[in-house]
Structures are given as C-alpha cells and as structure tokens.
Motif scaffolding. Structure first.
Motif: not given
Length: 485
Positions: A191-208
């Motif tokens: 997981i990783h937050f954007s620079k301004d904190g407006s959104y959160l990214l998540s990646v998974s084993k399900d390729k998404s």
C-alpha cells in the motif's frame, strides 16, 4: 501481640498473615503465649487457684463438695485455651488444650503504603515500557504485510494477507479503526499514500490495483488485471501518476486520468521489490530481485539506465542526503549508496547490517531506519557511517514493513503476525555519532535505544562508580616479602 486476633475455630493449626502458613502443628513444641488475652487468662486462673488453696488451708470448714464446686467455677470462668504447665529441666512448657488460629492485621503505618508502587517503595527506576510515550499497539486480527502513515494526518493504513486494507486513527492514548475494505480477492501485497494524502493505493496477488479516497474511503478506481501476474510493489509519484511492479520484473506507469497504463518496461526476470522517486517526480528507480536497479524518466516515459548486476537481490530503496544519494538495501545485508542521477554503480557501501535488509525509511537527511530479517529494527547514520542503535525488535519473524509518521515522531512496523508495533523515535534524535567527539565509540549491533522494549546488559551497572572510595590513604606499592626474589 497487639496486632493479633485469635479464635478457637480450628484445633490443630495456626495460620499466619494469609491463613495459609502453618506456624505449628505439634502441641508439644508450642512454647509461646499467643496473645495478651491468653496471658491474662493464665494469670487469672493461677490467681483463682492460689486464692482457693489459701482459703482451703485457713478454713477447714470448707467441705470436699465445696472444693469441687470452686474448681468447676474456676474452669468455667477461664478462657477456652487455658494452657497447662509442665516443667522439664527447669523450662516451663505451655500445652494449650486448643491451638489458636492467628490472623495478622497491618499496623496504621503500613496502611499508608497500600497505594505505593514497587518503584516508589524500593526507589527503583521505572521500567522502559512504563515511560514510553507512543500509541498502543494494534491487534489487527490478520497477518500484516505492510504499513503506511498518512503524510499529513494521524492515520495509519495496514495491508493484510486476508485481502483487507484497514485504516486506523491513532493517538498516544488509543487507536481506533475507521475503515476496512475487502475489495481485493486475494492477499494485499503493498500500500502507499499519494503525496498529498488524498488517496491510498493498494496492490494485490489478484493482479489488481485499487485507488481509495481517504476522505470518503470509497474505491475511486479498481484496475482489474492490471498486470499479467500478481502485483508486488506500488509507489505514488504525484497526485496523478503512480507506478507498480509485479512478480516477473515488469514495471508499469499509470495516469489516473486514463483507464490503462501509459508505460511498461521489463526490468528483469524477477520480482520488482521496491519503487521510489525524487521529490519532483522526474526520475523513478526500481529495485529488482535479480540484483539490479533500473532508473526511468517519468516525463519522457523511458529507461535512463540499468545498473550492473550484483550477486544478490536488491530489496529496498530510500533517498537521503537532501536528495543527493540513493540508498539501496540488499539480501546479504550490504547497503549500497548511489549518487542520484548516476545509477550504473554505487559510490559507497554501508556494511553494518548483519542480516538481510527487508525495508528501510529515511529519518532526516543522514539517518536510516532498517528492518532486518532477524527481527531487529536498526538505526544507521550516514557520513560518517555509524550504527546508532536498535529502535526495536520483533520476536518471531523478520520485519516486513516499516513507516515513519508525518511528524517523524513515531515508527510503525509489522512482521507477518497480527500486530502492528509503534516505536517512539524521540530518543533517536539525541544520539550523537560524531567520531571526533570523545566517548562516541562504535556501538554494538544489539545496543538498544530508549525506544526499544529491552534494556542493555551494561545498563545494570550504569549507576555504579568505576572507582570505589577507600577510607585508607594510598601509601604507594606494597613491599614484597624479604624471602621472595
């Protein structure tokens, strides 16, 4: 004796302060009087017997029946535990008919210390755990693989193997869950937050890849089948651009204003372990498990250079020295330092880590916090390269992820169990590692800082003086015996 209470409920035992300690069980060995009341009973009985004997000797008119009545009256008025006296070798032994039960009562002076702690009573320094000022640990209930702090608020995001992304509000008093999502079908990898904190990214084993709004906690975008294989790493370059890496060495660049990726490059045949960029978002660097790093131009969307191949995997990345150095951790414990913009080969090494480096975070311009496979979280100083101390330690497994809070006061860590640990970094900033100053010696790899939940062995003797003063004056060396050459 004034502190004792007794009762004759039990015949063959004496119980002490907790009614569990048997003082005596053999009546023949009991050689003391239990209370003043017993002494009074003995004196009263002796006085009555003496008075009766004197009366019988002076007045012969008392009949034998009257003597028996008087003896019976004395027996009735005496205490239940009237002792019998036997004399052996000049010693008088008390043999009570009933052994008394004794219970203890604290004196008034003892009651004043009922609320006192052991540290106050014995003047002991409080335990480290009691003096730490940090949020309480979080028990997630699932195996945690990654943690990230929000860049501007007291929000912590957690990724689990149960395909969950959980967010917590934290303070020094408590932590509370504010969001939990199961939009992924398989384990969340990073997981990783954007620079301004407006959104959160998540990646998974399900390729998404998913994009979560941090205001509403709604899933803004969900890129299904973003990669052909499971996704392993993610990094936000700016408010629109982010990058992802998968298990087969492919790096992709994404623009949130478009539905598909805008750039893709095959860095190698193995996993992309980590991604990072400079503050301006112009250059992107990826660490590959095959033993190399690859640098990309984000604006032109092309490869700049790929480093020489090393004999061990590159595992993690951090930017230090005001953006002029790139620190790259490896599986053999060596940390390579690259000059930013020159990624072909490293310019310096830091070899203090004894174990595989799984993750790292920069604290200030010249210090790094590393998470190692042996479970230790270590702080390292750069220029000069010195080991600072152990920030903390996980007991079971290696450290999988660490993150520094927005105010750089706290560190959160995880190691594939269900608990996220917090560490107070305030003590780290006060450690001086300048080798030119007296007393700044090279520290042991297991030297614990005040943030750690363990004490150093040498701290036990910290308050002891090196020289023990003596009352005798020093008169020089002692002369050897005359017969010794």
């Amino acid at each position: 004796k004034d502190m004792l209470e007794y009762s004759s409920d039990s015949d063959d035992e004496i119980i002490g302060m907790d009614d569990d300690l048997i003082v005596a069980q053999n009546q023949q060995l009991l050689q003391f009087v239990v209370t003043n009341d017993m002494d009074a009973g003995v004196n009263e009985s002796n006085a009555d017997n003496a008075s009766s004997s004197s009366s019988n000797s002076n007045n012969n008119v008392t009949t034998q029946q009257q003597q028996q009545d008087q003896a019976q009256a004395n027996t009735d008025t005496s205490t239940d535990a009237q002792p019998q006296e036997t004399e052996t070798n000049g010693f008088v032994h008390m043999k009570p008919e009933k052994i008394q039960r004794v219970s203890w009562q604290l004196a008034d002076s003892d009651s004043e210390e009922e609320g006192a702690t052991a540290e106050e009573i014995f003047n002991i320094e409080p335990a480290i755990e009691a003096t730490r000022d940090q949020p309480p640990d979080i028990h997630v209930g699932a195996e945690v693989v990654d943690v990230k702090f929000h860049p501007s608020t007291n929000l912590l995001a957690v990724a689990t193997l149960d395909a969950e992304v959980v967010c917590y509000k934290y303070s020094t008093d408590e932590t509370s869950e504010v969001y939990s999502s199961e939009h992924h079908d398989l384990a969340v990898r990073a997981i990783h937050f954007s620079k301004d904190g407006s959104y959160l990214l998540s990646v998974s084993k399900d390729k998404s890849v998913a994009v979560i709004d941090t205001e509403t906690f709604n899933v803004k975008r969900h890129y299904k089948d973003a990669h052909e294989v499971p996704v392993y790493s993610v990094y936000s370059v700016n408010e629109n651009i982010f990058a992802t890496g998968d298990d087969e060495g492919t790096l992709k660049l994404w623009d949130m204003r478009r539905k598909q990726h805008v750039f893709s490059y095959k860095c190698g045949e193995d996993t992309v372990n980590g991604i990072i960029s400079d503050d301006a978002g112009k250059t992107l660097v990826a660490a590959v498990n095959d033993g190399s790093i690859a640098a990309f131009n984000c604006a032109k969307r092309k490869l700049i250079v790929q480093s020489e191949m090393y004999d061990y995997p590159m595992s993690c990345l951090a930017v230090v020295r005001n953006g002029t150095r790139l620190a790259v951790g490896s599986d053999n414990g060596v940390m390579h330092l690259f000059k930013w913009g020159e990624f072909s080969y490293h310019v310096d090494n830091v070899t203090d880590a004894p174990q595989q480096l799984n993750c790292m975070e920069a604290v200030g311009d010249n210090r790094l916090i590393t998470g190692c496979e042996d479970g230790y979280i270590r702080a390292v100083n750069l220029y000069p390269h010195r080991f600072v101390g152990v920030v903390g330690r996980h007991q079971k497994y290696g450290v999988e992820g660490i993150s520094v809070s927005c105010d750089q006061r706290y560190l959160a860590s995880c190691n594939q169990d269900d608990t996220v640990l917090f560490w107070d970094l305030e003590h780290l900033y006060g450690v001086d590692t300048d080798p030119r100053k007296k007393g700044n010696k090279i520290r042991d790899q297991k030297n614990n800082l005040r943030s750690a939940r363990e004490r150093n062995i040498e701290d036990f003797f910290a308050d002891m003086t090196e020289d023990i003063p003596s009352d005798e004056e020093y008169t020089g060396p002692v002369d050897k015996p005359k017969n010794v050459e």
